[in-house]
Design an enzyme around this catalytic site. Structure first.
Site: not given
Ligand code: 5GP
Ligand code: ZN
Length: 114
Positions: A4, A7, A30, A46, A87, A93, A95, A100, A102
């Protein structure tokens, strides 16, 4: 969770611009910001999605929201306004499968979101 990415940020195996850290919660910028302020606030536990949230983790999620409020103030976006959101799964969306919150601000947002 070894594979992860969040993590790994918690365990300092991947670097991130950390803006808040305590025993339960960490927040960092982000990597692909969608607004002048875009911070992710995550529990150190987690939890893959909101669907996995247990009743006893209610206080933990409340703390994420409290931290978002404090960071909004620290970033001087509290008066103009900001948006916070989780999300959950693919249609929203998601990913990264570690919950988390936002925190987005520094510009005006449309509603409803696309
Ligand atoms: P989700 O689309 O899952 O709601 O948001 C995941 C967020 O994590 C995205 O906005 C993406 O830019 C951010 N993100 C993904 N990988 C990393 C990373 O390695 N470091 C940071 N700081 N943000 C990340
Ligand atoms: Zn995790």
């Amino acid at each position: 969770m070894e594979d992860c990415i969040f993590c790994q940020i918690i365990n300092k195996k991947i670097s991130a611009e950390i803006v808040y850290d305590n025993d339960r919660v960490i927040a960092f910028k982000d990597v692909n910001p969608q607004a002048p302020v875009h911070i992710l606030i995550i529990p150190k536990t987690h939890i893959p999605t909101l669907n996995d949230l247990l009743p006893e983790q209610t206080e933990l999620v409340g703390e994420l929201i409290q931290v978002s409020k404090e960071l909004a103030k620290a970033e001087c976006i509290d008066q103009n306004g900001y948006r916070v959101g989780f999300n959950c799964n693919k249609d929203a969306g998601q990913t990264v499968y570690h919950i988390h919150l936002h925190l987005l601000g520094g510009r005006a947002f449309s509603w409803p979101p696309g």
